[in-house]
Enzyme design. Structure first.
Site, PDB file in Angstrom:
ATOM      1  N   HIS A 112       0.856  -1.188   0.000  1.00 32.59           N
ATOM      2  CA  HIS A 112       0.000   0.000   0.000  1.00 32.59           C
ATOM      3  C   HIS A 112       0.889   1.234   0.000  1.00 32.59           C
ATOM      4  O   HIS A 112       1.945   1.238   0.640  1.00 32.59           O
ATOM      5  CB  HIS A 112      -0.881  -0.032   1.263  1.00 32.59           C
ATOM      6  N   ASN A 113       0.485   2.289  -0.759  1.00 29.73           N
ATOM      7  CA  ASN A 113       1.304   3.508  -0.841  1.00 29.73           C
ATOM      8  C   ASN A 113       2.779   3.150  -1.059  1.00 29.73           C
ATOM      9  O   ASN A 113       3.680   3.646  -0.369  1.00 29.73           O
ATOM     10  CB  ASN A 113       1.183   4.332   0.446  1.00 29.73           C
ATOM     11  N   GLU A 142       1.178  -0.256  -5.384  1.00 26.19           N
ATOM     12  CA  GLU A 142       0.220   0.838  -5.547  1.00 26.19           C
ATOM     13  C   GLU A 142       0.923   2.078  -6.070  1.00 26.19           C
ATOM     14  O   GLU A 142       2.032   2.407  -5.641  1.00 26.19           O
ATOM     15  CB  GLU A 142      -0.474   1.165  -4.223  1.00 26.19           C
ATOM     16  N   ASP A 144      -0.164   6.085  -6.730  1.00 23.89           N
ATOM     17  CA  ASP A 144      -1.131   7.189  -6.653  1.00 23.89           C
ATOM     18  C   ASP A 144      -0.746   8.228  -7.694  1.00 23.89           C
ATOM     19  O   ASP A 144       0.310   8.866  -7.573  1.00 23.89           O
ATOM     20  CB  ASP A 144      -1.120   7.819  -5.262  1.00 23.89           C
ATOM     21  N   HIS A 157       1.251  11.231  -2.249  1.00 22.13           N
ATOM     22  CA  HIS A 157       0.001  11.108  -1.486  1.00 22.13           C
ATOM     23  C   HIS A 157      -0.696  12.449  -1.514  1.00 22.13           C
ATOM     24  O   HIS A 157      -0.235  13.415  -0.894  1.00 22.13           O
ATOM     25  CB  HIS A 157       0.300  10.663  -0.053  1.00 22.13           C
ATOM     26  N   GLU A 191      -4.151   4.277  -8.244  1.00 22.89           N
ATOM     27  CA  GLU A 191      -5.143   5.168  -7.639  1.00 22.89           C
ATOM     28  C   GLU A 191      -5.087   6.416  -8.496  1.00 22.89           C
ATOM     29  O   GLU A 191      -4.191   7.236  -8.388  1.00 22.89           O
ATOM     30  CB  GLU A 191      -4.811   5.458  -6.173  1.00 22.89           C
TER      31      GLU A 191
END
Length: 564
Positions: A112-113, A142, A144, A157, A191
Site C-alpha cells: 500500500h502507498n 500501488e 497514486d 500522497h 489510484e
C-alpha cells in the site's frame, strides 16, 4: 519467574546428549544410528540409507569416520546447525505449489502507498521503495497518480507534503526490477486522480516502457470464465484500474463504470469516524479549505487509452456479496478499507470466503493511519482476501507476518490458499470456533538460545521467548518462557508449550525473543515467523531476524517440535 542457566553452552550439551544416545556407547554415530535418529526424533520418515550417506558426506570431515560411514560429534553438530535442521522446511524455499490455478486461489504479496519511505503526511516518495518491495517478493504495487506540470503525471500522497516522483520513473523502475526475484505477474494498482489528457500520457508510458511485459489483451487459450493462473502470466505486468464498460454491457442494464471518484481511500471511508480524523489532519495542508471540512468529490473520467490496458483486474465498487454474485464479472475486483472489511469478516465470514473464491479482493489500511501503521493481515487472509495490502516501509508485527507468509513457496509472492478457503462443497466461517475438523496438537519445547544480539549499552540481556500463533480467532494464542537473568550468549529455558489448533493450514507461528527490562516491560530482540505448514518436526534451530527483517546470524533458538 527467573530461570537459572544450565551451562554456558546449553545447545551444544543438548546435541552432545543426542549424539551419545544414538551412538549407543560408541565414540562415533554409525549410519544405522543416524537413520534411527532421523526417523524417531526428526520425523524424517522417508529418510533411507542413501539420505544418511549424503549427510555423512556433506557434514563429516574426519577421514576415518567417513570411511567407516559414521559421524563424529563435530560432524553431527555441523549437521544439526545446518539448513537441513532449520525449523523452516527447506523444500518450501523453492516454488513447490501448483501454479496453474486461477489467481483467485492465491494469497498475493501486496503493498500500500508503495512509493512512500515514511508516513503519509510529510514522508518522502522514492523509487527505492518500489525496488525494496519488489525484492521482498511483492507482486501488487500501488501507484497514486496525479496531474503534474508540463503534462508529466506525478506520484505522491495527494493533499499532503509528501514529495513527488515522476510516473514515468516509477514505471521504468518497475520494468527494471519486476522479475528479479519472481517470474510471476506483477499487478500495478493505480489510484488514478489524473485528467484524461494525463491518463493518456500514463497509457503511452505503460506501453512504451513496459513493452512486451505489459499484458495488453486477454490470453487466447483461456475459454472458461476463470482468471488466468500465475503460470499463464509469467513475466507479465497487469494494470488494475477502473475500466470503461462496453456499450453492449451498458445497454444490457449494467451500470456504466465511466468514472472514478477521486481518492479511493477518502471516498470509500468518508462515512467512518476514523476517516474524519485523517481528513482533518490533511486539511491543514489544503488551501483555502478549513480544517474539518469534507473532501469534495471530483469526478475523474477514465481515458479509453488507459481503460484498454485493464484486462483481468478491473476495479469496481463493492456493494454487497449478493450484488457481486449477480453482477460482478470474473475479471473485476473490489478494494475495501480495513474497517469495512473487518465488519464484513465478523458478520458475514462465510459469505466473504465464498466471494473470494470467485473474485479478487484488495484490503488497504484506513486513511486515519497517517503514520503509515499497519493492521494485522491475518484477519483478512482468514476470509481468503488475496491482495491484503500493507505499508512495507513500516516495521513490526504486521510485516513480520507478511514476511512469514510469503517466505513460503520460494518467496515468489504467490501462496496457494488452503483447501478450507477454496472448497465449494463445505462452507467455512473463520469466526466460528467449531469447524468440524479434528484439531491438531502442537508441542513446542523452547530449549535454548545462542548468540543473542546485545544492546548498545553492552549489558547482557534478560531474555525470554514468546511464541505466538496467528490464525483464526479461536486459534490465535501466545505463551512465554520464563526469563533468564543476564545471559545473551546461551540462555537455557527448557520450556514446554502446548497448543490446540483447529485450522493449522491458516496459521503462522512467530517466535519472538524479548529482553525483560522491568516488571511489566520488555524490548524486542529478534523474531522469526513461518507458516505452520512449513514447520519441521524434531530438534530444530530457529534463525532470528531483526526488526527490519534482516538476518541476525548467528543468533538463533534451539527448539523441539511435535505435532499430532
Amino acid at each position: 519467574m527467573l530461570k537459572k542457566n544450565r551451562s554456558p553452552s546449553s545447545r551444544r550439551a543438548e546435541i552432545q546428549h543426542l549424539h551419545q544416545v544414538y551412538a549407543c556407547g560408541q565414540t562415533t554415530l554409525p549410519a544405522c544410528g543416524l537413520l534411527r535418529f532421523l526417523h524417531k526424533e526428526q520425523m524424517e520418515l522417508t529418510a533411507n540409507e542413501e539420505v544418511v550417506e549424503s549427510l555423512i558426506d556433506r557434514y563429516e570431515i574426519e577421514e576415518t569416520a567417513r570411511e567407516s560411514r559414521s559421524m563424529t560429534f563435530e560432524g553431527f553438530l555441523r549437521y544439526m546447525e545446518s539448513k537441513d535442521c532449520c525449523v523452516f522446511n527447506q523444500a518450501h524455499a523453492r516454488v513447490y505449489q501448483d501454479m496453474d490455478q486461477p489467481l483467485t486461489n492465491y494469497f498475493i504479496s501486496s503493498s500500500h502507498n508503495t512509493y512512500l519511505t515514511g508516513d503519509q503526511l510529510v514522508g518522502k516518495s522514492h523509487l527505492d521503495a518500489y525496488i525494496c518491495a519488489l525484492r521482498k517478493g511483492c507482486r501488487c504495487l500501488e501507484i497514486d497518480c496525479w496531474d503534474g506540470p508540463d503534462m508529466e503525471p506525478v506520484v505522491y500522497h495527494g493533499y499532503t507534503l509528501t514529495t513527488k516522483i515522476l510516473f514515468k520513473d516509477v514505471i521504468t523502475t518497475v520494468e527494471q526490477h519486476a522479475f528479479e526475484v519472481s517470474a510471476y505477474p506483477v499487478i500495478l494498482s493505480l489510484e488514478n486522480h489524473c485528467s484524461q489528457e494525463q491518463q493518456e500520457v500514463m497509457a503511452q508510458y505503460l506501453i512504451s516502457i513496459l513493452g512486451d511485459k505489459l499484458l495488453k489483451a486477454p490470453l487466447d487459450h483461456l475459454i472458461n470464465r476463470d482468471l488466468p493462473s500465475p503460470n499463464d502470466l509469467q513475466y507479465k505486468i497487469l494494470i488494475k484500474n477502473k475500466k470503461l464498460k462496453h456499450k453492449t454491457e451498458a445497454a444490457a442494464g449494467t451500470e456504466a463504470e465511466e468514472s472514478v471518484d477521486e481518492g479511493e481511500e477518502e471516498e470509500e471511508d468518508e462515512e467512518e469516524e476514523e476517516e474524519d480524523a485523517c481528513n482533518q489532519t490533511k486539511a491543514r495542508f489544503w488551501s483555502p479549505r478549513k480544517a474539518g471540512s469534507k473532501v469534495k468529490k471530483k469526478t475523474v473520467v477514465v481515458a479509453k487509452a488507459l481503460s484498454d490496458l485493464v484486462i483481468y483486474t478491473g476495479s469496481v465498487k463493492f456493494v454487497s456479496f449478493c450484488y457481486s454474485r449477480d453482477n460482478q464479472n470474473y475479471y473485476e475486483n473490489t478494494s475495501m478499507a480495513e474497517k469495512k472489511a473487518r465488519k464484513l469478516a465478523k458478520t458475514s465470514g462465510a459469505d466473504y470466503v465464498k466471494h473470494n473464491q470467485k473474485f479478487l479482493s484488495r484490503i488497504y489500511p484506513a486513511g486515519s493511519r497517517t503514520s503509515s501503521s499497519n493492521y494485522n493481515p491475518q484477519e483478512f487472509w482468514n476470509v481468503g482476501s488475496q491482495l491484503v495490502a500493507l505499508n512495507f516501509q513500516s516495521l513490526g508485527l504486521a510485516m513480520d507476518l507478511n514476511d512469514g507468509r510469503f517466505q513460503d513457496n520460494g518467496g515468489c509472492g504467490y501462496v496457494l490458499k488452503p483447501v478450507v478457503l477454496m472448497s465449494s462443497q463445505k462452507s467455512f466461517d473463520p469466526t466460528c470456533s467449531q469447524h468440524g475438523i479434528k484439531p491438531t496438537h502442537l508441542l513446542l519445547k523452547v530449549i535454548s538460545g545462542s548468540n543473542l544480539p546485545v544492546p548498545k549499552s553492552g549489558k547482557a540481556l534478560d531474555p525470554f521467548v514468546r511464541v505466538e500463533i496467528h490464525g483464526t480467532p479461536s486459534d490465535s494464542k501466545r505463551k512465554s518462557t520464563q526469563t533468564v537473568k543476564g545471559n545473551s550468549l546461551s540462555p537455557y529455558w527448557d520450556s514446554d508449550m502446548n497448543f490446540t489448533i483447529a485450522v493449522p493450514e491458516l496459521c503462522l507461528i512467530r517466535f519472538c525473543v524479548r529482553d525483560q527490562t522491568g516488571l511489566l516491560s520488555s524490548e524486542f530482540v529478534g523474531q522469526y515467523t513461518l507458516p505452520f505448514t512449513s514447520l519441521k518436526k524434531g530438534y530444530r534451530w530457529v534463525p532470528l531476524r531483526s526488526r527490519d527483517g534482516c538476518s541476525l546470524d548467528p543468533a538463533s533458538l534451539f527448539v523441539f517440535v511435535w505435532c499430532s
